[in-house]
Design a protein around this motif. Structure first.
Motif, PDB file in Angstrom:
ATOM      1  N   ASP A   8       0.827  -1.215   0.000  1.00  0.00           N
ATOM      2  CA  ASP A   8       0.000   0.000   0.000  1.00  0.00           C
ATOM      3  C   ASP A   8       0.865   1.270   0.000  1.00  0.00           C
ATOM      4  O   ASP A   8       1.694   1.455   0.886  1.00  0.00           O
ATOM      5  N   ASP A  37      -4.828   0.658  -2.434  1.00  0.00           N
ATOM      6  CA  ASP A  37      -4.716   1.787  -1.503  1.00  0.00           C
ATOM      7  C   ASP A  37      -3.564   2.696  -1.940  1.00  0.00           C
ATOM      8  O   ASP A  37      -2.614   2.942  -1.193  1.00  0.00           O
ATOM      9  N   ASN A  64      -9.695  -0.508  -0.165  1.00  0.00           N
ATOM     10  CA  ASN A  64     -10.842   0.185   0.410  1.00  0.00           C
ATOM     11  C   ASN A  64     -10.731   1.700   0.230  1.00  0.00           C
ATOM     12  O   ASN A  64     -11.734   2.376   0.000  1.00  0.00           O
ATOM     13  N   HIS A  65      -9.530   2.246   0.302  1.00  0.00           N
ATOM     14  CA  HIS A  65      -9.388   3.695   0.130  1.00  0.00           C
ATOM     15  C   HIS A  65      -9.546   4.126  -1.324  1.00  0.00           C
ATOM     16  O   HIS A  65     -10.024   5.224  -1.596  1.00  0.00           O
ATOM     17  N   HIS A 120      -6.156  -6.991  -2.383  1.00  0.00           N
ATOM     18  CA  HIS A 120      -5.829  -5.924  -1.438  1.00  0.00           C
ATOM     19  C   HIS A 120      -5.742  -6.448  -0.002  1.00  0.00           C
ATOM     20  O   HIS A 120      -4.705  -6.369   0.637  1.00  0.00           O
ATOM     21  N   THR A 185     -11.379  -6.278   0.304  1.00  0.00           N
ATOM     22  CA  THR A 185     -10.680  -5.009   0.571  1.00  0.00           C
ATOM     23  C   THR A 185     -10.565  -4.634   2.046  1.00  0.00           C
ATOM     24  O   THR A 185      -9.841  -3.687   2.354  1.00  0.00           O
ATOM     25  N   HIS A 230      -2.927  -3.969   2.973  1.00  0.00           N
ATOM     26  CA  HIS A 230      -4.014  -3.581   3.877  1.00  0.00           C
ATOM     27  C   HIS A 230      -3.689  -3.657   5.366  1.00  0.00           C
ATOM     28  O   HIS A 230      -4.236  -2.893   6.138  1.00  0.00           O
TER      29      HIS A 230
END
Ligand code: MN
Length: 283
Positions: A8, A37, A64-65, A120, A185, A230
């Motif tokens: 990430d 991310d 997720n971001h 992720h 995610t 993550h």
């Protein structure tokens, strides 16, 4: 001709460039795999997204971001409240070209020749690879399809931490897609039925009923080589030889890490403690 998987990046663009320099990355002959991310928390999310989207040979899976950025970008009401590290992207003249590129990225990438899976957060313990590929494609085809704006505007409520935490094949509609997204995610800990607890981010769970997803008994994808990000608290360690944790917390001032897939060599650079933006207010 090497393949490098990097964890990430979270807007740590300067550190990404330093790491690519250190591995002597050649954009036209080497391939970059990214756990996702790319944005949030760090100081240079916009530069990171512009740079990655222009690379000739790059594979990334959505984090997720990244999905959160998409929910903001395609919702004018949310775009109007950019008091966070996404502000620069949301005001950029190339916002939509960047976000159209982003929404076309997958949740899962599998390369049979290299024998690696990229995701992720992880691969749900109860899913075989063929199932995981088909569930990821359900989300990908919706994000890439004509109703993507409606889907993205609905998505936040389907990612609630209180619901959609246990996969059931009979789920349907956006509930089903939200649940699939949670596994790909946001997953860290699962119980023996592979239900998620998304509240604990440390590397140990206070309850013995929960396992890191890669240590759930009878995990159905144990034979696969898995690359994931993550979970910065793991500091790159899973205790499982073929499950590679790559988020080493560059945005927390730890490291940014690359894994060369051909020989599984890890190369890291240290990140300054100041890397994290004071404006962060996301999980
Ligand atoms: Mn993440």
């Amino acid at each position: 001709m090497a393949h490098y998987a990097i964890g990430d990046i979270h807007g740590c663009y300067d550190q990404l460039i330093q790491l690519l320099d250190k591995i002597q990355f050649s954009p036209h002959t080497d391939t970059l795999w990214l756990t996702g991310d790319l944005v949030s928390r760090g100081p240079k999310s916009l530069e990171t997204l512009r740079f990655v989207s222009q690379l000739p040979q790059v594979v990334m899976t959505l984090g997720n971001h990244d999905l959160r950025l998409l929910t903001y970008a395609f919702n004018p009401k949310k775009r109007a409240f950019p008091n966070h590290t996404l502000e620069e992207i949301l005001k950029a003249p190339d916002l939509f070209s960047l976000c159209h590129w982003l929404r076309k990225q997958p949740l899962l990438h599998y390369d049979a020749t290299l024998n690696f899976v990229l995701v992720h957060a992880g691969l749900a313990p109860q899913w075989r690879l063929d199932e995981a590929i088909s569930y990821a494609e359900e989300v990908e085809s919706t994000l890439q399809g004509e109703n993507y704006i409606e889907f993205l505007r609905s998505l936040p409520k389907y990612l609630s931490t209180q619901t959609h935490l246990c996969w059931q094949p009979q789920l349907n509609g956006y509930e089903r897609l939200g649940c699939i997204i949670n596994y790909f995610t946001r997953m860290r800990f699962c119980d023996k039925h592979a239900c998620l607890d998304l509240t604990v981010k440390d590397c140990k769970h206070p309850s013995k009923s929960y396992y890191p997803w890669f240590q759930v008994p009878n995990r159905k994808n144990q034979a696969l080589n898995i690359l994931f990000g993550h979970w910065a608290a793991l500091q790159g360690k899973t205790g499982v030889a073929n499950v590679h944790a790559l988020d080493t917390g560059c945005d927390y001032g730890y490291c940014l890490t690359a894994l060369r897939l051909e020989d599984r060599k890890r190369i890291s650079i240290k990140c300054p403690p100041s890397t994290r933006s004071a404006l962060h207010n996301f999980e």
